[in-house]
Design a protein around this motif. Structure first.
Motif: not given
Length: 292
Positions: A263-292
């Motif tokens: 029962k935890l699979i759907f909340p993990l895939v639909a809510f927790i994983f996307p939020t985690t990827f956004i939090i971790l990927g946002f600084p990386i994406a901003m730094k990559f855009m700044y370097e370019l």
């Protein structure tokens, strides 16, 4: 001249129709018998507000409904513990009021959003007819879970009382007095009340099983009646039933624990994983855009 008479004629017919409608309504209200609720449960505040309209529909329309449907609804009310709150006829009246409420609210909201649609409002109003049934169904399922959960506790009380020398009636009385509050306590109290009113104990137990229609309760009542009929030990039968219910309770808890990761699979895939990827990927994406 005739063109001038048409509006006056229509107005006169409309006024006469309104007067006749009010007169018929007042006549029907005067003919309504007074509802006796001395032995019924108190109504909650929302029901007290609309109860005159519910009674009006129940008396003038609900009593003409098919008997088969009324018996089916009465059985559902018994299983949900609402048989002392309203009758099947009053439930039909509540459904009609619910249709009007859902239709009016949906029409006002759709009009406010400039999306007024009579057909859509009517469809939502028809859904309101099912709303009381859905509420009763949810209450019944919750009540049945509560009864099954408390059954093993009450069986232990009854078993100890029987093994201590009391008869089954005395054991039921002790269980009702000492057991935890809940739906099962109310049902056992109703069994004792039926016995005190003169009903045979076997018939009271059968009525108890018929009201709830639960496999665990039906099995218990069948075992008790069989033990009394054959002269077997009631205490031993109760002990077996108590152990069986305890094993089933443990198995249900184990099943729910095993179902939790699935029962935890759907909340993990639909809510927790996307939020985690956004939090971790946002600084990386901003730094990559700044370097370019």
């Amino acid at each position: 001249m005739s063109d001038q008479l048409i509006p006056w004629t229509i107005t006169g017919i409309a006024m006469l129709s309104a007067v006749l409608f009010v007169y018929a309504f007042m006549t029907l209200m005067e003919e309504m018998p007074e509802t006796d609720r001395r032995y019924m449960d108190p109504l909650p505040l929302p029901l007290r507000i609309i109860w005159p309209a519910v009674d009006f529909i129940a008396i003038h329309i609900g009593e003409r409904l098919p008997v088969e449907w009324l018996e089916k609804v009465r059985s559902s009310l018994n299983r949900s513990g609402l048989s002392y709150l309203l009758t099947p006829e009053q439930l039909f009246g509540l459904q009609v009021i619910s249709v009007g409420f859902f239709f009016a609210v949906s029409h006002v909201l759709l009009t406010a959003m400039d999306a007024s649609s009579f057909a859509l409002s009517m469809a939502i109003g028809l859904l309101g007819f099912l709303f009381p049934f859905l509420s009763i169904r949810d209450r019944r399922l919750k009540r049945e879970k509560e009864i099954v959960r408390a059954l093993s506790i009450y069986l232990d009380f009854i078993t100890m009382a029987v093994e201590a020398g009391l008869n089954l009636n005395g054991a039921l009385l002790q269980a009702v007095e000492k057991g935890p509050d809940g739906a099962l306590k109310l049902e056992l109290h109703r069994v004792l009340r039926d016995i005190k009113a003169g009903m045979n104990r076997s018939d009271a137990l059968r009525s108890f099983a018929e009201r709830l229609r639960l496999r665990e309760i039906t099995t218990l009542v069948s075992a008790l009646l069989q033990a009394e009929k054959t002269g077997a030990s009631v205490g031993k039968s109760l002990r077996i039933q108590a152990e069986q219910r305890r094993v089933e309770r443990f198995q249900r808890a184990e099943k729910q624990a095993l179902e939790a990761p699935v029962k935890l699979i759907f909340p993990l895939v639909a809510f927790i994983f996307p939020t985690t990827f956004i939090i971790l990927g946002f600084p990386i994406a901003m730094k990559f855009m700044y370097e370019l």
